[in-house]
Motif scaffolding. Structure first.
Motif, mmCIF file in Angstrom:
data_model
loop_
_atom_site.group_PDB
_atom_site.id
_atom_site.type_symbol
_atom_site.label_atom_id
_atom_site.label_comp_id
_atom_site.label_asym_id
_atom_site.label_seq_id
_atom_site.Cartn_x
_atom_site.Cartn_y
_atom_site.Cartn_z
ATOM 1 N N ILE A 124 -8.485 -12.549 -6.478
ATOM 2 C CA ILE A 124 -7.686 -11.454 -5.935
ATOM 3 C C ILE A 124 -7.390 -11.686 -4.456
ATOM 4 N N ILE A 125 -8.394 -12.141 -3.714
ATOM 5 C CA ILE A 125 -8.177 -12.404 -2.288
ATOM 6 C C ILE A 125 -7.140 -13.506 -2.099
ATOM 7 N N LYS A 126 -7.134 -14.483 -2.975
ATOM 8 C CA LYS A 126 -6.126 -15.545 -2.898
ATOM 9 C C LYS A 126 -4.743 -15.002 -3.242
ATOM 10 N N LEU A 127 -4.638 -14.238 -4.319
ATOM 11 C CA LEU A 127 -3.336 -13.762 -4.783
ATOM 12 C C LEU A 127 -2.727 -12.720 -3.841
ATOM 13 N N VAL A 128 -3.552 -11.836 -3.299
ATOM 14 C CA VAL A 128 -3.022 -10.745 -2.482
ATOM 15 C C VAL A 128 -2.968 -11.099 -1.005
ATOM 16 N N PHE B 33 -5.272 -0.521 -6.791
ATOM 17 C CA PHE B 33 -4.232 -1.117 -5.951
ATOM 18 C C PHE B 33 -4.282 -2.638 -5.996
ATOM 19 N N LEU B 34 -5.461 -3.211 -5.862
ATOM 20 C CA LEU B 34 -5.587 -4.669 -5.861
ATOM 21 C C LEU B 34 -5.149 -5.262 -7.192
ATOM 22 N N THR B 35 -5.503 -4.597 -8.287
ATOM 23 C CA THR B 35 -5.092 -5.062 -9.611
ATOM 24 C C THR B 35 -3.573 -5.048 -9.732
ATOM 25 N N TRP B 36 -2.949 -4.036 -9.147
ATOM 26 C CA TRP B 36 -1.486 -3.938 -9.150
ATOM 27 C C TRP B 36 -0.867 -4.944 -8.170
ATOM 28 N N ALA B 37 -1.425 -5.052 -6.967
ATOM 29 C CA ALA B 37 -0.832 -5.881 -5.921
ATOM 30 C C ALA B 37 -0.856 -7.363 -6.260
ATOM 31 N N VAL C 31 0.839 -1.199 0.000
ATOM 32 C CA VAL C 31 0.000 0.000 0.000
ATOM 33 C C VAL C 31 0.872 1.245 0.000
ATOM 34 N N SER C 32 1.901 1.257 0.843
ATOM 35 C CA SER C 32 2.800 2.416 0.899
ATOM 36 C C SER C 32 3.500 2.639 -0.433
ATOM 37 N N ASP C 33 3.995 1.559 -1.026
ATOM 38 C CA ASP C 33 4.666 1.681 -2.324
ATOM 39 C C ASP C 33 3.703 2.193 -3.387
ATOM 40 N N LEU D 250 -10.372 -5.017 4.152
ATOM 41 C CA LEU D 250 -8.928 -5.241 4.061
ATOM 42 C C LEU D 250 -8.180 -4.041 3.495
ATOM 43 N N VAL D 251 -8.792 -3.295 2.580
ATOM 44 C CA VAL D 251 -8.057 -2.189 1.946
ATOM 45 C C VAL D 251 -8.697 -0.826 2.149
#
Length: 278
Positions: free
Chosen positions: A218-222, A265-269, A77-79, A251-252
């Motif tokens: 997404i929840i699995k990957l992140v 963010f989630l798409t990137w993370a 998130v910070s990045d 969560l976010v």
């Protein structure tokens, strides 16, 4: 099954699901009330009856995310915030405001066919996929008739009986158990309605499960959490779509309050390397 009526709303539109202890779990399709019918066969080795409340209680929460994963996501998130700035575009803000008004109880009555079709086709908030089937059905039925059916779909989803939970109203529309426009009663389009109607709750991620960009994936990957697959009886698509959204929101959302940006963010993370489990 003998003809019986719901004790809350007296509807006869009900179904029964056999349980392991020989009873039936009865579900009212109109108000969502559930109750058990019959005598229980005592067998302590059998699983407990899964009502909607027990299912919701068993659904993963933020507490199920491992501490090391939470730390990793906080760093991501910070990045992300260092590299990505900005509030929602004026186009998105105006689009939300327009359709929030049109989807209100009073606004729906005057929502024009052009506005409703534009909502389905535009990618301003999120793209719902290939709309060729909807546009064909729209032309076949005629704009006025199709628009009224879309109004019926949105009315039931957003303003339906309060005794029937939002997640079960969503399921009924997707499963074709309520009136409306069948080509509009798809999970992505109905979820997009929720994103506009409640933009501080619903992220513009329009599918529960998709190869790489569903909420489940997404929840699995992140966050390295496994969510259940959708089914017809208990883990219905409406329940999973709403509960997984609320989980992601928890969560976010505190760190990235704007859910349009949170989705970016989630798409990137999800593309970042996962933690080692050594």
């Amino acid at each position: 099954m003998p003809l019986i009526a719901c004790p809350q709303c007296h509807s006869e539109d009900i179904n029964g699901t056999p349980q392991a202890d020989s009873r039936l779990l009865i579900h009212c399709e109109d108000c969502g009330h559930e109750w058990l019918r019959g005598e229980a066969r005592r067998d302590p080795g059998r699983p407990a009856v899964r009502t909607i409340d027990s299912l919701h209680a068993a659904f993963p929460t933020t507490l199920d995310v491992r501490p090391d994963v939470r730390e990793r996501v906080a760093m991501l998130v910070s990045d992300f915030q260092l590299e990505h700035h900005g509030a929602p575009s004026a186009e998105v803000v105006d689009h939300r405001a327009k359709y929030q008004e049109l989807f209100s109880r009073d606004g729906l009555k005057s929502a024009s066919p052009d506005d409703l079709l534009e909502f389905a086709l535009t990618d301003t908030v999120a793209g719902a996929g290939n709309m060729s089937g909807l546009t064909r059905a729209w032309k076949t039925q005629g704009a006025d008739k199709a628009a009224q059916k879309v109004r019926d779909s949105i009315e039931f989803l957003l303003h339906g009986p309060e005794s029937l939970r939002l997640e079960d109203r969503l399921t009924q529309l997707v499963d074709g158990k309520k009136v409306g426009f069948p080509s509009f009663n798809k999970e992505p389009l109905l979820t997009k309605v929720l994103c506009v109607a409640e933009p501080t709750r619903f992220l513009p991620i329009l599918r529960y499960s998709a190869p790489t960009d569903g909420k489940k994936e997404i929840i699995k990957l992140v966050f390295e959490l496994d969510l259940p697959p959708a089914e017809k009886v208990a883990w219905t698509i409406g329940r999973l779509a709403v509960w997984s959204n609320d989980l992601l929101r928890s969560l976010v959302g505190n760190d990235i309050p704007d859910l349009q940006q949170a989705t970016r963010f989630l798409t990137w993370a999800k593309t970042r390397p996962v933690l080692s489990r050594s």
